[in-house]
Design an enzyme around this catalytic site. Structure first.
Site, PDB file in Angstrom:
ATOM      1  N   CYS A   1      55.811  30.815  44.097  1.00 38.50           N
ATOM      2  CA  CYS A   1      54.380  30.702  44.204  1.00 38.50           C
ATOM      3  C   CYS A   1      54.105  29.190  43.832  1.00 38.50           C
ATOM      4  CB  CYS A   1      53.897  31.483  42.769  1.00 38.50           C
ATOM      5  SG  CYS A   1      54.695  31.227  41.112  1.00 38.50           S
TER       6      CYS A   1
ATOM      7  N   VAL B   1      44.945  41.158  43.381  1.00 31.12           N
ATOM      8  CA  VAL B   1      45.088  41.788  42.070  1.00 31.12           C
ATOM      9  C   VAL B   1      45.920  41.590  41.647  1.00 31.12           C
ATOM     10  CG1 VAL B   1      47.585  43.425  41.693  1.00 31.12           C
ATOM     11  CG2 VAL B   1      47.570  42.512  44.167  1.00 31.12           C
ATOM     12  N   GLY B   2      45.353  40.123  40.831  1.00 32.00           N
ATOM     13  CA  GLY B   2      45.314  39.561  39.410  1.00 32.00           C
ATOM     14  C   GLY B   2      43.761  39.695  39.154  1.00 32.00           C
TER      15      GLY B   2
ATOM     16  N   GLY C   1      51.623  37.343  40.719  1.00 28.36           N
ATOM     17  CA  GLY C   1      50.901  37.930  42.202  1.00 28.36           C
ATOM     18  C   GLY C   1      49.649  37.266  42.360  1.00 28.36           C
ATOM     19  N   ASN C   2      48.844  37.593  42.912  1.00 25.38           N
ATOM     20  CA  ASN C   2      48.190  37.130  44.113  1.00 25.38           C
ATOM     21  C   ASN C   2      46.929  37.414  42.917  1.00 25.38           C
ATOM     22  OD1 ASN C   2      46.875  39.983  44.796  1.00 25.38           O
ATOM     23  ND2 ASN C   2      49.056  39.479  46.328  1.00 25.38           N
TER      24      ASN C   2
ATOM     25  N   GLU D   1      49.586  34.811  36.299  1.00 25.84           N
ATOM     26  CA  GLU D   1      50.009  33.295  37.236  1.00 25.84           C
ATOM     27  C   GLU D   1      49.873  34.037  38.515  1.00 25.84           C
ATOM     28  OE1 GLU D   1      51.324  31.581  39.159  1.00 25.84           O
ATOM     29  OE2 GLU D   1      53.754  32.787  38.699  1.00 25.84           O
TER      30      GLU D   1
END
Length: 514
Positions: free
Chosen positions: A254, A202-203, A198-199, A220
């Site tokens: 991505c 949030v990572g 994700g982004n 990732e």
């Protein structure tokens, strides 16, 4: 199109699901490699048996052409299933340690063991590939797994929740559906590994939650992937591949090229090639095309529209939008300068920025002022140009004359560096992410009599000598080391021989003269 309501998992059930998966793992069911292979095959048949329904659900959620769903979501999962099934017997074999005369009798080796109960959090953009590819690897490694698909793709997440318990062991493998409250509850629980795609925002939340339990993570996270153009490039090739990579899945990839760094005096020619290729992609306009997807939600559509509306660059193609239908036209913007809205964040939409620079050195400096991306792309036939970019930058992948396709290349992992993430997924590399390499050795009693008796008190002078012999010799001392090199014995004897030979020759000469 009719709205689909995704039933969320009751929050109070989430700890129970976690406990069931953990109990099933501890029961030892996943130790059998044949069982793992059967479950891996079932992942493939779960999708294959229901392929049309899955593709229809992706069309509902993403407006995606069936070809793109098959090419970029389903086919990669089938490839992962085939590879894991075919290679698992080899992957799980104990790995012998490097040979050492001191330790070979102990049979040192590494044994690949499952980490336990793992969590896989997938994004919306490739809802099958980014959910089930890691699942295949987790199963191959012998783990129980809980899956959290995106709530932004309700049709596909609903179908997966219905299918999973019909095809896979319902005690070991689970799906939890929900939004922020459900995900927050999931992250409160102790997992043995977390894989999140994700982004970066949030990572960081996932990594922070994992740190409370010292849980290892794979992240990732994507990023703004640049393309560097050599003016001697094959223009049609570059334009075709770059536009395909940017506009496929409405740019929600991505690994999509995010912006193109092009020499300022070459920008007109490059943009003209892009415009020409754009017309071949969408001869009747993209809004009528069956070959162009939609943005996942109205909120994402509004965000991308704002970035385009605020740009100071010049829109060459596209620029139209319709928030209600989640439509952002495939858009090319030229003369985008540093600090522009389109360069402020990852666009994750069908907008390609053209950034003019002086030369390749300025392009490299521009890239290095940002975070390390998931991929850097170069279009050039000159190895020196290519090497100049790659050797002076850092990224998860370095790719020449191609974009996006790396996850489909057998044997290559996907993984970022720095802000684009860490760890890997796909293939054996993902299997290793979900595996603990457990050290194993067995030392027979006779070894103490031959080699290791010196470790037991009372110590004697000979014990220390034996211990030093075990350590072996150091490599040659570097000539440019900080410490002054000790004189070498061979040099002394060489000097002695030369002096002796000179003395003998002198004496012989004296005798001849006499």
């Amino acid at each position: 199109m009719a709205e689909i309501t995704l039933p969320y998992t009751p929050i109070e059930d989430i700890p129970k699901i976690h406990a069931r998966a953990r109990a099933a793992f501890r029961a030892g069911r996943t130790k059998d490699v044949a069982f793992r292979k059967a479950q891996i095959a079932q992942v493939g048949y779960m999708l294959k048996d229901n392929e049309e329904a899955v593709i229809a659900a992706m069309k509902h959620d993403l407006g995606r052409p069936p070809l793109e769903s098959e090419m970029m979501d389903l086919s990669p999962v089938y490839a992962e299933v085939r590879a894991a099934y075919a290679n698992l017997d080899q992957w799980v074999k104990p790995q012998a340690a490097e040979f050492s005369l001191n330790f070979f009798a102990m049979g040192p080796k590494l044994v690949a063991e499952p980490k336990g109960t793992v969590l896989i959090i997938a994004p919306f953009n490739f809802p099958a590939f980014l959910l089930f590819s890691p699942l295949v690897s987790a199963i191959a490694a012998g783990n129980a797994a809980v899956l959290k698909p995106s709530e932004q793709t309700p049709a596909i997440s609903k179908i997966f929740a219905e299918l999973l318990p019909k095809y896979l062991d319902p005690e070991l493998y689970h799906i939890i559906n929900g939004g922020v409250p459900e995900t927050t509850k999931i992250l409160e629980l102790p997992w043995d590994h977390i894989l999140y795609t994700g982004n970066g925002r949030v990572g960081r939340i996932v990594a922070t939650a994992a740190a409370r339990h010292l849980t290892p993570t794979t992240l990732e996270l994507g990023g703004k992937n640049p393309v560097v153009i050599d003016p001697r490039v094959d223009l049609d090739l570059a334009a075709r591949r770059i536009l395909w990579g940017r506009f496929t899945n409405a740019g929600q990839i991505c690994l999509s090229p995010d912006y193109v760094l092009v020499p300022a005096d070459f920008q007109d020619k490059f943009v003209a090639a892009l415009e020409s290729m754009y017309k071949t992609f969408y001869p009747d306009g993209p809004e009528k095309s069956d070959s162009f997807s939609r943005v996942v939600t109205k909120a994402h559509t509004q965000r991308i529209k704002r970035l385009v509306d605020e740009t100071t660059g010049t829109i060459v193609c596209g620029g139209q939008s319709d928030v209600e239908t989640r439509y952002i036209a495939p858009t090319i913007v030229r003369d985008v300068r540093e600090g522009d809205s389109l360069l402020s964040e990852e666009i994750f939409g069908p907008v390609l920025c053209i950034v003019p620079v002086k030369d390749v050195d300025e392009a490299v400096a521009f890239i290095n002022r940002g975070d390390h991306p998931l991929a850097i792309y170069v279009f050039s036939e000159d190895p020196k140009f290519e090497q100049k970019v790659f050797s002076n930058t850092k990224s998860g992948a370095a790719v020449t004359n191609e974009v996006v396709i790396m996850p489909g290349v057998h044997g290559l992992p996907v993984g970022g560096v720095g802000a684009s993430g860490y760890g890997y997924y796909t293939g054996k590399h993902a299997f290793e992410q979900f595996t603990h390499l457990r050290v194993s050795l067995k030392n027979p009693s006779w070894v103490d009599k031959i080699a290791f008796g010196f470790r037991f008190p009372p110590y004697t002078p000979s014990y220390r000598k034996n211990m030093r012999q075990m350590g072996g010799r150091l490599p040659p001392r570097p000539a440019g080391g900080l410490a002054k090199a000790a004189p070498k014995r061979w040099a002394f004897w060489l000097a002695f021989a030369l002096v002796g030979a000179a003395a003998v020759l002198t004496r012989q000469r004296q005798l001849r003269l006499a």
